[in-house]
Every structure is written in C-alpha cells, then in structure tokens.
Design a protein around this motif. Structure first.
Motif, PDB file in Angstrom:
ATOM      1  N   ASP A 176       0.726  -1.312   0.178  1.00  0.00           N
ATOM      2  CA  ASP A 176      -0.032  -0.161   0.007  1.00  0.00           C
ATOM      3  C   ASP A 176       0.860   1.404  -0.077  1.00  0.00           C
ATOM      4  O   ASP A 176       1.017   1.879   1.092  1.00  0.00           O
ATOM      5  CB  ASP A 176      -1.067   0.242   1.208  1.00  0.00           C
ATOM      6  CG  ASP A 176      -1.895   1.005   1.172  1.00  0.00           C
ATOM      7  OD1 ASP A 176      -2.266   1.619  -0.218  1.00  0.00           O
ATOM      8  OD2 ASP A 176      -2.601   1.418   2.086  1.00  0.00           O
ATOM      9  N   VAL A 177       1.586   1.632  -1.110  1.00  0.00           N
ATOM     10  CA  VAL A 177       2.382   2.573  -1.270  1.00  0.00           C
ATOM     11  C   VAL A 177       2.281   3.451  -2.465  1.00  0.00           C
ATOM     12  O   VAL A 177       1.639   3.227  -3.227  1.00  0.00           O
ATOM     13  CB  VAL A 177       3.878   1.940  -1.356  1.00  0.00           C
ATOM     14  CG1 VAL A 177       4.387   1.391  -0.121  1.00  0.00           C
ATOM     15  CG2 VAL A 177       3.996   1.226  -2.599  1.00  0.00           C
ATOM     16  N   GLU A 178       2.823   4.848  -2.184  1.00  0.00           N
ATOM     17  CA  GLU A 178       2.569   5.713  -3.317  1.00  0.00           C
ATOM     18  C   GLU A 178       3.738   6.204  -4.105  1.00  0.00           C
ATOM     19  O   GLU A 178       3.747   6.716  -5.050  1.00  0.00           O
ATOM     20  CB  GLU A 178       1.908   7.048  -2.634  1.00  0.00           C
ATOM     21  CG  GLU A 178       0.567   7.005  -2.262  1.00  0.00           C
ATOM     22  CD  GLU A 178       0.083   8.229  -1.353  1.00  0.00           C
ATOM     23  OE1 GLU A 178       0.868   9.297  -1.376  1.00  0.00           O
ATOM     24  OE2 GLU A 178      -0.925   8.158  -0.848  1.00  0.00           O
ATOM     25  N   ASN A 179       5.051   5.574  -3.427  1.00  0.00           N
ATOM     26  CA  ASN A 179       6.017   5.847  -4.202  1.00  0.00           C
ATOM     27  C   ASN A 179       7.280   4.599  -4.265  1.00  0.00           C
ATOM     28  O   ASN A 179       7.092   3.863  -3.127  1.00  0.00           O
ATOM     29  CB  ASN A 179       6.851   7.202  -3.635  1.00  0.00           C
ATOM     30  CG  ASN A 179       6.176   8.472  -4.063  1.00  0.00           C
ATOM     31  OD1 ASN A 179       6.123   8.777  -5.201  1.00  0.00           O
ATOM     32  ND2 ASN A 179       5.610   8.990  -2.971  1.00  0.00           N
ATOM     33  N   VAL A 180       7.943   4.743  -5.132  1.00  0.00           N
ATOM     34  CA  VAL A 180       9.149   3.493  -4.894  1.00  0.00           C
ATOM     35  C   VAL A 180      10.421   4.348  -4.584  1.00  0.00           C
ATOM     36  O   VAL A 180      10.698   5.164  -5.700  1.00  0.00           O
ATOM     37  CB  VAL A 180       9.110   2.621  -6.337  1.00  0.00           C
ATOM     38  CG1 VAL A 180      10.367   1.822  -6.140  1.00  0.00           C
ATOM     39  CG2 VAL A 180       7.856   1.715  -6.370  1.00  0.00           C
ATOM     40  N   ALA A 181      10.970   4.130  -3.703  1.00  0.00           N
ATOM     41  CA  ALA A 181      12.341   4.978  -3.304  1.00  0.00           C
ATOM     42  C   ALA A 181      13.443   3.903  -3.391  1.00  0.00           C
ATOM     43  O   ALA A 181      13.459   2.743  -3.108  1.00  0.00           O
ATOM     44  CB  ALA A 181      12.407   5.622  -2.059  1.00  0.00           C
ATOM     45  N   LEU A 182      14.645   4.481  -3.771  1.00  0.00           N
ATOM     46  CA  LEU A 182      15.631   3.787  -3.811  1.00  0.00           C
ATOM     47  C   LEU A 182      16.726   4.531  -3.193  1.00  0.00           C
ATOM     48  O   LEU A 182      17.079   5.653  -3.344  1.00  0.00           O
ATOM     49  CB  LEU A 182      16.223   3.357  -5.213  1.00  0.00           C
ATOM     50  CG  LEU A 182      17.470   2.274  -5.315  1.00  0.00           C
ATOM     51  CD1 LEU A 182      17.151   1.240  -6.005  1.00  0.00           C
ATOM     52  CD2 LEU A 182      18.442   3.370  -6.302  1.00  0.00           C
TER      53      LEU A 182
END
Lengths: 102, 500
Positions: free
Chosen positions: B47-53
């Motif tokens: 349940d996320v709004e962004n994919v960060a790395l």
C-alpha cells in the motif's frame, strides 16, 4: 477515429504493426495500416489481408510522419503493412545523427 | 506513454542482448522486462504511493525503475550518502513508500511509519524468480510521474523535480536512435542512480541496445581497469571523474583503454585544461559535452566530437574558446538568453538561459510548474550564445558577484585562472567589501610543485580581464569541496572565505 492523444497506442487490424501516437492534429483522422483502419491496442483485430499497395512494412523504433508534419507515430512493433493517413502513405522521419550524450 | 514501452521494444527485438551487468551478474533485455513485471506485481501488493531507492548502482536500479513505471508509481532514487536528519526529511516527503536498499541500511531503517523496506537481494530474487510473467498492463497516461528526483540541495533544501513519463520518453526519442548500438558495444555507467545522468544513461542504454556495465563506486583506477576488462566503447563522466582519470593516466599507473570510442561528460563545468589533457590522452576517442539539468530530463545541448577536435587543434581564439561551450541545443529543444527585464538578449550578450521543449519539466513537487509564458523554463544558469549558435554556460545566476552595481560572473574569472600553469583548480566567490558591497575572492589549488603567488595571479587576471575582475583576496587551499557528483560546494567556499 476520435481525437488522438499523445501516448495512445494502436495496432494494425491486418498485420503485427503497433504504433504509439507522438503528436496528432485535432479532428477525425483516417489512419490505416496495411490498408485497414488502425484499431485500439486492446481490441480484437478483425483480421484480413494486407492490401498490396500498403505493404511496405513498418520498422520498430522508427517514427512516421505526414506531409504537414503534425502527425507523428512511433512504431513499437514491426509488421508487414505500411501506415497511411487518408490513403496517403506516411513517410519515415529521418533520424538526425546525434553523438551519444549519456 | 510510459517509459516501460522503451524496455518492451528493446526486449522484443533484442531480448538476448545483455542490458545490464554488475560484476558477474548479467541481465538480458528479456530478463529485465520479465523481472520488471514481477517487481511491479510485488509493488502493487504494497500500500504505497512511491518507490524509493537508497542504494548504489546494481541491476536492482533498472528493475525498480521500470517496475515502478509498470506499477504506475513514481520512482524516487535518493542520495545514498545522506544520513540522519537529511535522509529523514526526504523520506517524510515520499511516504507511504517502499524503499529498496542494501541489507545494512535495511536494518537501520526498519519499523518506520509508512516505509516498507525491501532489500536489494530480496528484489533481485523476486525478479529472477519463477513467478509467471505478467501481461503488459501498464498505464499509458503521459502525465503520470515517472521519476521524482531530488536536486542536490547545494543552494538550500533539496527540491523534488517531477519528471513525467512524457518528459523522459520525449528525451529518449529525441536523442537516441532505437537499436543504434552494435552488439559488441558496452557503456560504463558511473553516474549514481540519484543523478539525472544515471537515470538517463539507463534509459538510453536500453533503447540503443547497449550493454551497460555498472560501476557502483567510482575511482579512477577501477574505472580504467573495468574499461579494459569489458572492452568499454562508451562512457559518461562528470568533470571531477575525468580529471582523476587523466591524473591516473599521467602518473603512468595505467594504460589508455583503446576500446573507448565515445566519452561524454557533463554535470558541471569542465575546466579547459582538463578537457585538453583528456583529448591528448584519448586521441581516438570522440568527446561530447552534454549540458542539461535535472528539471530538463538531462541533456538539452551538446558539443560534439568534431567540434572538440577542431577546437583543440586550433590556434584561432574563437574556435579554441568553443571547447568551453555547451554546444548547440538538441533537436526539439529551444534555448534563448534573456536579460534582467526578461527580454530576449542579442547574440553575444550575457543573461539567463531559458529553455523549452517536450522534455522540459520545470516542475517541483509541492511547488507546481516554474514554466513561464510560452512554456519556457528559466534555468537560473547564466550564459550567452555566440554568432554561430554555440551556448556558453557561466554558472548559477545566484553565484554572480555584484561589485558596486556591476555583475561579475565567477565562471569568467575562473576560466582565466585555470589557464595559468600554476593553477590546478580554483573557485571564485564574493567576499564582503566595505566600499563595493561585494568584491572578488578566489581560492586556488596550486598544481603540484607550483609556488605561484597571489600577486602573480592578480596580475594574470588583470592582463586578461577588466580590473574590476581582479580578485582582491586570494587564498591557497589543498583542495576544493565538491559533492560526490562533482558539483563545487560554492557556499562552503564563500562562507570560509567570508569569515577569514
């Protein structure tokens, strides 16, 4: 065919060609591939034969433009048929040779 | 329109080509495509709004970039050197998010609100796994956000530049020919994932069909070694990297990698002596200077190989000066110079660089678009255009020194100082001045063995420029502060010199 939005994808009704709209003028456009109207990429292709005078093929990664240069399609999947607007074949857009910058 | 389409096309036609390789871990175009689908399915289940790395270069970078595009989520690569409060502040701005990172950081960052941690090895295992391939079902809305890229924040709190799918796709279609690479070609990728050049390199490499060899932590000797080992044909470096590569070659510790056909550079101002030395060491390599900004989806102007050779071999001042130029705009990109009143400046006159084109975003998250009338983006870079359309970039407008009402460009003075044989590196910044408000200060790094004095350098500048440009204060340091992508930390220099 309704107004075309950049990013919309179509496929040929009669060959493997798929294209994405890069730019398009307003209004109804009679776009064909292999002589048959393009259909939405998710639609079932009606099938049929590629018309002999629309059989020059499409090449993946190439961009096709009309004479007025306000319609531009990117071929995302190649096929036997060739693209046309209101019966006039679209032309291959000449690529400018650019040095690799990244 | 979706950047996934670029990978899909590459996988269709060049599925067996190696797309990306890190040490011995190799992924073909088809592997990446199938893997991105599996990663997208996984992301969608969170349940996320962004994919960060938060990680160095590895195959997990393209997999999470394209997996995010496939899942319809923005991809936010973060600077892996950030820690503590700086990192917390960025994370807060992108949660709820999944964060792809290495095992060590995963431990430190566990149990945070809104943050789902995914270890790099976990991600690679899912991508390589045996789950059924996913049918292509990404959205084609051109306005969707592809990448959120935090600017380096050398001038304040980092801003998140919004790059939409339409911007990235326009950039690639406008600058890269599909399948232009030979099967034996290989690019050495040393720009980090959180830099726009790192993102652009991945997409260009895939669209061109060029094997990308990732170098997670740059140092000159490893770079040269890898170039030999992998028969590297193409590479992109920032100016500090090129300076170190040339130093390494000049020390005699390494041989020139003869396979290198094309070397592009950008990401900061290239000192003239560095590029001239580089051209001498790589006589058979085609050099390209790429000028661009995060907000413009990377490169907007290039100075090509022919212009480099022509300029380097010339005694004509105009031609030679061109080596310090950013070249001409890419097709589809327009550039103009405007004066302080916002009017278009005539050729040759200094002003602010404005740019427009399909790849230009000019938008920050939470701040909206900074584009002005007609779709032009004010870059905040100062510069001018010569009679033949070559663009010269002189640095950030904020860095201008205002001395008694006269605007002085640090870049112009730095160029002259760099030309002195005793100067290895330099930075020109404003210093407080009772009479003029601001005066010219300079920090010099002497070339090894040089004893050049402040008086000599002042006389040198006076010989080449108007006397208002002569640094009134010169300090000698062992080195200048740069961030890891080669950007001079001007504020640190200014603060240190102002206090002195």
């Amino acid at each position: 065919m309704a107004a075309l939005k950049a990013g919309t994808r179509f496929k040929s009704a009669v060959c493997d060609t798929q294209v994405m709209v890069i730019a398009a003028p307003d209004g109804d456009l009679e776009l064909t591939c292999g002589g048959a109207p393009l259909v939405d990429v998710t639609a079932d292709a009606p099938g049929g034969e590629v018309a002999p005078d629309h059989k020059n093929g499409t090449q993946i990664g190439k961009r096709y433009v009309n004479e007025a240069a306000d319609l531009e399609l990117l071929c995302t999947k190649p096929g036997e048929g060739s693209l046309a607007l209101a019966g006039t074949p679209l032309a291959l857009k000449e690529a400018k040779a650019l040095p690799s910058s990244d | 329109m979706n950047t996934m389409m670029l990978l899909e096309m590459a996988a269709q036609v060049m599925g067996d080509r190696i797309a990306v390789q890190c040490e011995d871990d190799r992924w073909t175009m088809q592997d990446l495509f199938t893997g991105a689908g599996r990663i997208a399915s996984h992301f969608r289940g969170l349940d996320v709004e962004n994919v960060a790395l938060l990680d160095v270069s590895s195959p997990a970078v393209p997999l999470s970039l394209f997996g995010a595009g496939w899942a319809g989520l923005p991809f936010a690569p973060l600077n892996y050197r950030l820690t503590g409060d700086e990192l917390d502040a960025l994370l807060e701005r992108i949660t709820p998010a999944v964060l792809v990172t290495d095992s060590e950081r995963a431990g430190h960052l566990a149990d945070r609100d809104g943050l789902t941690i995914m270890r790099r090895d976990e991600l690679l295992a899912i991508a390589r796994g045996d789950a059924d391939p996913v049918d292509p079902d990404w959205g084609m809305e051109p306005e969707e956000i592809a990448i959120l890229l935090f600017t380096s924040g050398t001038t304040g709190v980092p801003k998140a530049a919004v790059l939409r799918h339409k911007h990235m796709v326009s950039y690639i279609l406008g600058s890269v020919e599909f399948m232009a690479a030979d099967e034996a070609d290989a690019a050495l990728v040393s720009a980090p994932p959180y830099h726009v050049a790192g993102m652009a390199a991945l997409m260009s490499g895939i669209y061109a069909g060029r094997r990308m060899v990732q170098l997670p932590n740059f140092d000159a000797s490893t770079w040269i070694g890898l170039a030999h080992k992998e028969a590297i044909t193409n590479a992109f470096v920032v100016p500090t990297m090129l300076a170190r590569i040339v130093d390494e070659l000049e020390s005699g510790a390494a041989r020139v990698p003869s396979s290198l056909r094309a070397l592009a550079y950008g990401g900061g101002k290239m000192p003239l002596p560095v590029i001239e030395r580089a051209i001498r060491h790589f006589p058979d390599t085609a050099f390209t200077n790429a000028y661009g900004l995060t907000e413009t989806s990377s490169t907007i102007a290039v100075l090509g190989p022919d212009e480099h050779r022509e300029a380097a071999g010339s005694t004509d001042a105009t031609l030679r000066r061109r080596l310090g130029s950013a070249g001409r705009p890419l097709p589809g990109v327009e550039v103009e110079i405007r004066d302080e009143e916002g009017k278009v400046a005539p050729l040759g006159q200094r002003g602010e660089i404005y740019v427009r084109g399909e790849q230009v975003s000019g938008e920050y998250k939470g701040r909206g678009s900074l584009l002005v009338e007609g779709g032009w983006f004010p870059t905040n870079d100062g510069g001018w255009i010569d009679e033949e359309g070559y663009l010269f970039v002189e640095g950030r407008i904020d860095d201008v020194i205002v001395r008694g009402g006269e605007n002085l460009s640090p870049g112009e003075i730095e160029d002259v100082l760099h030309e002195h044989e005793g100067v290895a590196d330099c930075a020109v910044v404003p210093v407080p001045d009772e009479q003029w408000g601001e005066g010219v200060g300079a920090v010099i790094v002497r070339r090894q063995g040089s004893e050049v004095s402040a008086e000599t350098l002042q006389a040198w500048v006076k010989q080449h420029l108007r006397s208002s440009r002569v640094p009134q204060r010169i300090e000698f340091w062992d080195e200048l502060p740069y961030n890891e992508t080669g950007k001079l930390l001007r504020r640190e220099v200014k603060d240190a010199l102002g206090d002195g």
